[in-house]
Design an enzyme around this catalytic site. Structure first.
Site, PDB file in Angstrom:
ATOM      1  N   ARG A 122      83.188  11.269  43.724  1.00 45.61           N
ATOM      2  CA  ARG A 122      83.476  11.435  45.143  1.00 45.61           C
ATOM      3  C   ARG A 122      84.987  11.395  45.343  1.00 45.61           C
ATOM      4  NH1 ARG A 122      83.233   6.851  49.678  1.00 45.61           N
ATOM      5  NH2 ARG A 122      83.591   8.222  51.471  1.00 45.61           N
ATOM      6  N   ASP A 168      93.646  -2.092  56.229  1.00 43.52           N
ATOM      7  CA  ASP A 168      94.668  -1.142  55.771  1.00 43.52           C
ATOM      8  C   ASP A 168      96.005  -1.519  56.390  1.00 43.52           C
ATOM      9  OD1 ASP A 168      92.690   0.285  54.457  1.00 43.52           O
ATOM     10  OD2 ASP A 168      92.363   1.648  56.156  1.00 43.52           O
ATOM     11  N   HIS A 221      86.879  -3.160  56.434  1.00 45.50           N
ATOM     12  CA  HIS A 221      85.908  -2.184  55.930  1.00 45.50           C
ATOM     13  C   HIS A 221      85.888  -2.186  54.414  1.00 45.50           C
ATOM     14  CE1 HIS A 221      89.826  -0.240  56.264  1.00 45.50           C
ATOM     15  NE2 HIS A 221      89.429   0.603  55.341  1.00 45.50           N
TER      16      HIS A 221
END
Ligand SMILES: *[C@@H]1O[C@H](CO)[C@@H](O)[C@H](O)[C@H]1NC(C)=O
Ligand SMILES: *[C@@H]1O[C@H](CO)[C@@H](O)[C@H](O)[C@H]1NC(C)=O
Ligand SMILES: *[C@@H]1O[C@H](CO)[C@@H](O)[C@H](O)[C@H]1NC(C)=O
Ligand SMILES: *[C@@H]1O[C@H](CO)[C@@H](O)[C@H](O)[C@H]1NC(C)=O
Ligand SMILES: *[C@@H]1O[C@H](CO)[C@@H](O)[C@H](O)[C@H]1NC(C)=O
Length: 715
Positions: A706, A646, A696
């Site tokens: 979701r 990120d 990740h």
């Protein structure tokens, strides 16, 4: 400050002692004569203070019809002199008897009879009148008054003290009508040099409270004396009410409130609790209305003793009332709603609610509450009933502000003025039950009071006054005392300002305006335990997992996004970001797109930054983020996210719905540690470093939808 009240009188009897004449006090007796036709709140207060000092009081005319005119507004009062004349006839020959005649509705004793007798004898006159600064009612008499060196020049008939034979000599001259003016009668005697019996005692325009250990005195700052009798009328009545909160023994620093438990109702002794009509007023768009209703439902009071009247002036709130009504229409003894289609003014609506109680003899109490009052004390209704006052409100304040639901004083034109004790009462540094001139938002009124003193049906509409001011003015003029209690914490006032109702879930935006209620509604119940009980987990190295949002917050955020509806589709081209290209795109909506960025950043600073400080000790986050968004994963559109870093120092990732009920699959895998978290919890956030160590990926969502909320903090 007191001088502002200007000309009308606030007087004190005999507060200066000039000559010291030694006399045998024990020979003299004092009898207090007062005319009162009704047991008003003021009368009760007078009698309490008289009892406290063991005065011998004789009340004249109780129960008689008052024919003495409207003395508050014009002349009158002759009936008092007539009754006095009758009473004096049989006392006329008692030379050792000292008569004190006073008004009782607006007077408090601040000292005992011995003190009065002593001061009277020191003054060495036969009869003494109280004084004021205004000639009333006949201005033409002004020139005839003797001039005075100090103090006030003109006579006031509200207090006279004298030896019985001399008093008799004065009042026996009365041969006028009950509605003729008593003050004019006395004034004419006084200005007649042949008849003049006295000099005018100085009157008090500036007073301070003087707190002693047992009782509180009023100190006359102009004369530096301690008056024995404190009298207020006209505008100064309000000031007397303030003094009455302290004098003679109502409240002091050492013992606090001494009368707070007097005359209370013991609810445990009642066979059943009283019937209460609750009038609820929703007069403008009001945040947290469902929570307001919830608090009402959780109040500790049997529902079958409660009747509900709701005035709702806002179309926007009809859905909230509808759902409250559907769930609860049968739980209350009755349930009436007047909606916006009735086009009632606020004053009319408040009259209507009050009338419902007034006209129903089984209505024991009327509890009026506005939708901006958050009662956090479930016992509020019982506590107020126990206090047994005609009108009493619980103190509620705006969080962290001095704003509250009462005024301690009135300005000359009837608006807000700050009393000396206002801040102490709001901050609960002085705790008690306070007689005050104005209250709003929430109060309890006895049904019997509505059917007697307040039997007039239109209290909320008066001139151009706002309804609460109209009501309080009417109540003041009727001589009914209004009290506010701060003996307990009762709750708070929320702000209805800047409530923008053009979003889907508008309360989400209230983080600035109503932070306490926002936190209660949207921040997880166990959030604070992170700091007190280390309530968090570390499922993978340097991946922290902690509760932060309530289910409600998650649901409303998802609803807000779905309501907005423009999901990005997970394409690489992205006009929303600088450069227009996203290497690892998600199917998302940015907070900025729904106008929620400012609020979300504030949330990060308020609730995420403290956690950061705890887990990455020594790192001080700026709490700033450019990328704040809600991601939607579905098997049909985008189900997973390939491994990536990120652009953040750390990332937060909050699960917005439930695994297994709302979706299957999902979760997050950190490659370096071969560590996956496969059971995200709704409302819980991950916090992990964004770059380098924490490559990740988003694990595939295999069924359902979701949602997660993500921020790249400190990019
Ligand atoms: C509502 O009442 C006000 C005055 O009370 C009036 O000016 C207004 O036209 C009314 N509106 C409707 C829809 O009846
Ligand atoms: C209320 O919110 C809407 C939608 O975000 C916005 O367009 C509008 O400017 C806001 N109004 C005010 C007064 O802030
Ligand atoms: C908060 O924690 C307690 C026990 O620690 C738990 O019983 C409760 O369900 C938690 N609250 C929520 C909303 O998860
Ligand atoms: C990762 O963990 C799983 C089980 O948790 C294990 O089966 C697998 O061998 C591990 N992979 C590596 C490279 O250690
Ligand atoms: C997917 O979820 C729906 C209900 O949300 C359920 O009916 C269905 O059986 C689920 N499919 C699988 C493969 O689990």
């Amino acid at each position: 400050q007191f001088n502002d009240y200007g000309t009308n009188c606030f007087l004190l009897l005999m507060c200066c002692c000039v000559h010291l004449t030694v006399e045998l006090l024990n020979k003299k007796k004092l009898l207090v004569l007062t005319v009162a036709t009704e047991e008003t709140d003021g009368f009760d207060r007078f009698m309490q203070s008289a009892k406290y000092f063991n005065y011998n009081v004789k009340v004249l005319g109780m129960g008689d019809a008052w024919k003495g005119g409207d003395v508050g507004r014009s002349i009158g009062g002759g009936q008092k002199v007539r009754l006095l004349k009758q009473a004096m006839e049989e006392l006329a020959d008692q030379e050792d008897l000292v008569i004190l005649t006073v008004d009782s509705y607006d007077l408090i004793f601040a000292g005992g009879p011995e003190e009065i007798l002593k001061k009277f004898q020191q003054a060495n006159h036969k009869v003494i009148f109280a004084a004021e600064g205004l000639v009333w009612p006949d201005k033409r008499l002004a020139d005839k008054y003797p001039s005075v060196r100090s103090g006030k020049r003109y006579l006031n008939s509200g207090g006279i003290i004298g030896y019985a034979p001399y008093m008799n000599r004065i009042v026996s001259q009365w041969d006028l009508h009950d509605n003729d003016d008593d003050q004019l009668f006395y004034s004419k005697i006084y200005v007649d040099p042949l008849q003049r019996v006295t000099f005018l005692g100085p009157i008090l325009y500036e007073v301070l409270l003087k707190f002693g250990t047992d009782r509180v005195r009023v100190r006359n700052t102009a004369y530096d004396s301690l008056p024995v009798v404190v009298h207020g009328n006209g505008n100064t009545k309000m000031y007397l009410n303030y003094l009455g909160n302290y004098v003679p023994n109502a409240w002091n620093y050492e013992h606090g409130c001494s009368h707070c438990d007097e005359d209370n109702v013991d609810l445990s002794e009642l066979r059943e609790l009283p019937n209460v009509l609750i009038g609820i007023f929703i007069e403008q768009p009001t945040p947290f209305l469902p929570e307001f209703f919830h608090r009402l439902l959780t109040m500790d009071y049997p529902r079958d003793k409660l009747r509900l009247f709701i005035h709702n002036n806002e179309v926007y709130h009809e859905k909230h009332i509808q759902s409250f009504w559907e769930a609860n229409r049968n739980t209350f003894s009755s349930f009436k709603v007047v909606g916006p289609e009735e086009n009632l003014s606020q004053g009319e609506a408040r009259n209507m609610g009050m009338d419902l109680c007034r006209q129903d003899a089984t209505c024991d109490y009327y509890f009026s509450i506005d939708a901006d009052v958050m009662l956090t004390n479930r016992q509020t209704l019982k506590l107020l009933i126990e206090q047994n006052r005609k009108i009493i409100g619980p103190l509620v304040t705006r969080h962290g502000k001095l704003w509250s639901n009462f005024w301690g004083a009135l300005s000359l034109d009837g608006y807000y003025a700050r009393s000396e004790d206002y801040v102490d009462i709001v901050q609960r540094k002085r705790v008690g039950v306070w007689n005050i001139p104005f209250m709003a938002h929430v109060y309890l009124i006895q049904g019997a009071t509505l059917r007697n003193e307040l039997k007039e049906r239109n209290h909320f509409v008066l001139e151009k006054l706002d309804p609460d001011m109209a009501f309080c003015r009417n109540v003041r003029e009727l001589g009914v005392f209004m009290y506010i209690t701060n003996r307990h914490e009762f709750g708070r006032l929320i702000s209805t300002a800047n409530y923008n109702i053009s979003h889907y879930n508008n309360d989400l935006w209230q983080i600035f305006e109503n932070p306490v209620d926002w936190k209660e509604k949207y921040i997880h119940q166990n959030y604070t335990q992170i700091f007190t009980h280390n309530y968090m987990e570390e499922p993978c190295p340097d991946v922290f997992w902690f509760p932060v949002l309530t289910e409600k917050a998650c649901d409303e955020l998802v609803e807000e996004m779905e309501h907005y509806g423009s999901w990005s589709g997970g394409k690489h081209e992205d006009k929303r970001i600088s450069g227009g290209y996203e290497t690892v795109p998600t199917d998302d909506i940015h907070m900025k797109q729904i106008g929620y960025e400012k609020e979300w950043l504030h949330f990060l600073r308020e609730f995420i930054s403290p956690v950061t400080l705890k887990v990455f000790s020594g790192y001080y986050t700026k709490g700033y983020a450019v990328m704040n968004f809600v991601v939607k994963y579905t098997p049909e559109r985008q189900a997973y996210l390939r491994p990536h870093h990120d652009s953040s120092t750390f990332t937060i990732n909050i699960a917005l719905n439930h695994k297994n009920t709302d979706f299957q699959g999902g979760g997050c895998r950190f490659h370096r540690y071969n560590c996956s978290i496969e059971s995200p919890r709704k409302g819980w956030s991950f916090m992990h470093p964004g770059r380098l160590t924490h490559l990740h990926e988003g694990l595939p969502t295999t069924n359902g939808t979701r949602y997660i909320a993500v921020s790249f903090v400190d990019p």
